[in-house]
Design a protein around this motif. Structure first.
Motif, PDB file in Angstrom:
ATOM      1  N   ARG A  78      78.797  42.347 -90.137  1.00 11.60           N
ATOM      2  CA  ARG A  78      78.763  41.004 -90.737  1.00 11.60           C
ATOM      3  C   ARG A  78      80.063  40.712 -91.467  1.00 11.60           C
ATOM      4  NH1 ARG A  78      75.526  36.185 -90.805  1.00 11.60           N
ATOM      5  NH2 ARG A  78      76.485  34.932 -92.427  1.00 11.60           N
ATOM      6  N   ALA A  79      80.517  41.663 -92.262  1.00 12.45           N
ATOM      7  CA  ALA A  79      81.758  41.453 -93.008  1.00 12.45           C
ATOM      8  C   ALA A  79      82.931  41.237 -92.065  1.00 12.45           C
ATOM      9  CB  ALA A  79      82.024  42.643 -93.921  1.00 12.45           C
ATOM     10  N   ASP A  80      82.992  42.048 -90.991  1.00 11.53           N
ATOM     11  CA  ASP A  80      84.091  41.911 -90.051  1.00 11.53           C
ATOM     12  C   ASP A  80      84.041  40.569 -89.326  1.00 11.53           C
ATOM     13  OD1 ASP A  80      84.529  44.499 -90.859  1.00 11.53           O
ATOM     14  OD2 ASP A  80      85.065  45.225 -88.870  1.00 11.53           O
ATOM     15  N   ALA A  81      82.840  40.131 -88.975  1.00 13.27           N
ATOM     16  CA  ALA A  81      82.689  38.837 -88.301  1.00 13.27           C
ATOM     17  C   ALA A  81      83.185  37.701 -89.203  1.00 13.27           C
ATOM     18  CB  ALA A  81      81.224  38.616 -87.914  1.00 13.27           C
ATOM     19  N   GLU A  82      82.828  37.778 -90.478  1.00 20.13           N
ATOM     20  CA  GLU A  82      83.248  36.731 -91.407  1.00 20.13           C
ATOM     21  C   GLU A  82      84.755  36.777 -91.653  1.00 20.13           C
ATOM     22  OE1 GLU A  82      80.852  37.142 -94.890  1.00 20.13           O
ATOM     23  OE2 GLU A  82      79.050  36.336 -93.940  1.00 20.13           O
ATOM     24  N   ILE A 121      87.027  37.839 -89.564  1.00 16.53           N
ATOM     25  CA  ILE A 121      87.679  37.326 -88.354  1.00 16.53           C
ATOM     26  C   ILE A 121      87.636  35.794 -88.347  1.00 16.53           C
ATOM     27  CG2 ILE A 121      87.390  37.096 -85.848  1.00 16.53           C
ATOM     28  CD1 ILE A 121      86.669  40.094 -85.808  1.00 16.53           C
ATOM     29  N   ALA A 122      86.474  35.235 -88.671  1.00 17.89           N
ATOM     30  CA  ALA A 122      86.348  33.775 -88.714  1.00 17.89           C
ATOM     31  C   ALA A 122      87.292  33.172 -89.753  1.00 17.89           C
ATOM     32  CB  ALA A 122      84.901  33.392 -89.020  1.00 17.89           C
ATOM     33  N   GLN A 172      87.452  35.900 -78.939  1.00 18.08           N
ATOM     34  CA  GLN A 172      88.479  36.794 -78.392  1.00 18.08           C
ATOM     35  C   GLN A 172      88.774  37.946 -79.342  1.00 18.08           C
ATOM     36  OE1 GLN A 172      91.731  34.129 -77.583  1.00 18.08           O
ATOM     37  NE2 GLN A 172      90.912  33.478 -75.588  1.00 18.08           N
ATOM     38  N   LEU A 173      88.866  37.655 -80.635  1.00 20.66           N
ATOM     39  CA  LEU A 173      89.121  38.715 -81.611  1.00 20.66           C
ATOM     40  C   LEU A 173      87.911  39.639 -81.756  1.00 20.66           C
ATOM     41  CD1 LEU A 173      91.085  36.857 -84.438  1.00 20.66           C
ATOM     42  CD2 LEU A 173      91.966  38.444 -82.724  1.00 20.66           C
ATOM     43  N   LEU A 227      94.044  43.387 -86.123  1.00 18.11           N
ATOM     44  CA  LEU A 227      93.785  42.059 -85.561  1.00 18.11           C
ATOM     45  C   LEU A 227      94.245  40.951 -86.515  1.00 18.11           C
ATOM     46  CD1 LEU A 227      90.208  42.704 -84.110  1.00 18.11           C
ATOM     47  CD2 LEU A 227      92.367  42.624 -82.847  1.00 18.11           C
ATOM     48  N   THR A 228      94.047  41.164 -87.816  1.00 17.44           N
ATOM     49  CA  THR A 228      94.457  40.155 -88.786  1.00 17.44           C
ATOM     50  C   THR A 228      95.919  40.354 -89.206  1.00 17.44           C
ATOM     51  OG1 THR A 228      93.710  41.496 -90.672  1.00 17.44           O
ATOM     52  CG2 THR A 228      92.109  39.987 -89.679  1.00 17.44           C
ATOM     53  N   GLY A 229      96.410  41.596 -89.091  1.00 16.50           N
ATOM     54  CA  GLY A 229      97.797  41.886 -89.443  1.00 16.50           C
ATOM     55  C   GLY A 229      98.018  42.284 -90.887  1.00 16.50           C
TER      56      GLY A 229
END
Length: 287
Positions: A26-30, A32-33, A60-61, A74-76
Motif C-alpha cells: 500500500r505504501a509503495d503504491a501511494e 508511486i502515485a 508502468q511503474l 523508480l522514483t530516483g
C-alpha cells in the motif's frame, strides 16, 4: 478521455504489489502515485480524479516494482532525516532503520558548537548530508572506497550545497586503512557508520540481491570484518565525550557490543533496536 478515480488505481496497484511479495504494497503504491502526480503522499486524497495517462504511468511503474526493482530506483530518491538524496544503480539505498542512528548522533551533538563529524562508509552521502543539514555549524567529513558510490555522494553533496546546506568534505578512502583521517585523531565529536555487515551467504530480498552493490551489503567474518575496523577508527578519532554509532545486522546484537567494550577508551556501550524491535545499532562514548 474520461477521468478515473485515483483511489481505484492505488487499490489495483496495491493488489499487484501484494501478489508480487512486496513488503509494503500500500505504501509503495501511494508513493508511486505521488511520484507520478508530483505531489506529497499526504496530499493524494486531494486528487480524487486523474486522467488515463496518469493511470497508465502509475501502472508502468507498478509493473517494474512488482519485478522487485527498488522503489527508490523508480522514483530516483531516498529520504533520511529531513533531506532526500538521489540514488540508483551502483549505490546502496538508505533504509528507514538508519533514522534512529541519525537521531542518536544528533542528540550527541546538542550543546556542542562547531562539532566535527565523520561518516565512514558514506555510500550515497545520506548520513553525512543529513547531519550537515540539521547542524549547519558542523564540519562533516565523509569517506567511501567505492568510486560509483562516491560519484553519487558528490552529486548529492553538490545538490545539497546548492540548496544552501553547509558543504561536506568528501574523500576516497578505506576504513580498513588505519591512516584514514589520521589528522583528525582525538578531535572528532561524532563518528557514524552504516557499514557492510550482512554475513556472506545470507539470503536477502530481491531488491537487495539484484540492485544494492554486494560490497556495500556483505562482509566477511560473519559480517563483522568491516565493523572491527570501524570500532578501531572510532577509538582513535573521537575526542573525550564524543560518541560513535554503528549499524549492524540483526543477528549481531550480542556480537558487536563486546567489540566496543574491548576498547578501554570506549564507555557507555549500548545496543539499540530498529523500528521493528530487532537489534540494529550500537553506540558508545569516548572516555
Amino acid at each position: 478521455m474520461k477521468r478515473q478515480p485515483l483511489r481505484l488505481a492505488i487499490l489495483e496497484a496495491t493488489r499487484i504489489l501484494e501478489q508480487a511479495g512486496v513488503a509494503s504494497p500500500r505504501a509503495d503504491a501511494e508513493l508511486i502515485a505521488a511520484h507520478v502526480l508530483g505531489v506529497e503522499r499526504g496530499r493524494l486524497p486531494l486528487v480524487p480524479l486523474v486522467d488515463p495517462p496518469v493511470v497508465e504511468a502509475i501502472g508502468q511503474l507498478v509493473t517494474q516494482r512488482a519485478k522487485r526493482v527498488p522503489l527508490q530506483h523508480l522514483t530516483g530518491w531516498a529520504a533520511l532525516g529531513d533531506i532526500t538524496v538521489a540514488v540508483g544503480p551502483g549505490v546502496f539505498v538508505p533504509r528507514p532503520e538508519t533514522e534512529l542512528l541519525l537521531e542518536w548522533g544528533l542528540k550527541v551533538l546538542k550543546g556542542r558548537e562547531y562539532p566535527v563529524v565523520v561518516d565512514l562508509c558514506t555510500g550515497s552521502g545520506a548520513l553525512a548530508l543529513a547531519v550537515a543539514h540539521a547542524r549547519p555549524d558542523a564540519v562533516v567529513y565523509a569517506v567511501d572506497n567505492d568510486s560509483n558510490a562516491l560519484a553519487w555522494a558528490r552529486h548529492n553533496a553538490d545538490t545539497r550545497a546548492e540548496a544552501g546546506d553547509t558543504p561536506i568534505r568528501l574523500y576516497s578512502g578505506d576504513v580498513t586503512d588505519h591512516t584514514v583521517f589520521a589528522e583528525l585523531d582525538g578531535l572528532v565529536d561524532l563518528v557514524l557508520c552504516n557499514p557492510p555487515y550482512v554475513p556472506e551467504g545470507t539470503p536477502v530480498p530481491p531488491e537487495v540481491a539484484g540492485y544494492d552493490p554486494p560490497q556495500a551489503v556483505f562482509a566477511q567474518g560473519g559480517g563483522l570484518d568491516v565493523i572491527r575496523h570501524v570500532v578501531a577508527a572510532a577509538a582513535r578519532l573521537l575526542r573525550p565525550g564524543g560518541g560513535v554509532a554503528i549499524e549492524h545486522d540483526d543477528s549481531h546484537g550480542r556480537a558487536v557490543p563486546p567489540l566496543l567494550q574491548a576498547r578501554r577508551v570506549l564507555t557507555d556501550v549500548a545496543d539499540h533496536p530498529d523500528l521493528a524491535g530487532r537489534p540494529r545499532f550500537v553506540t558508545a562514548r569516548r572516555a
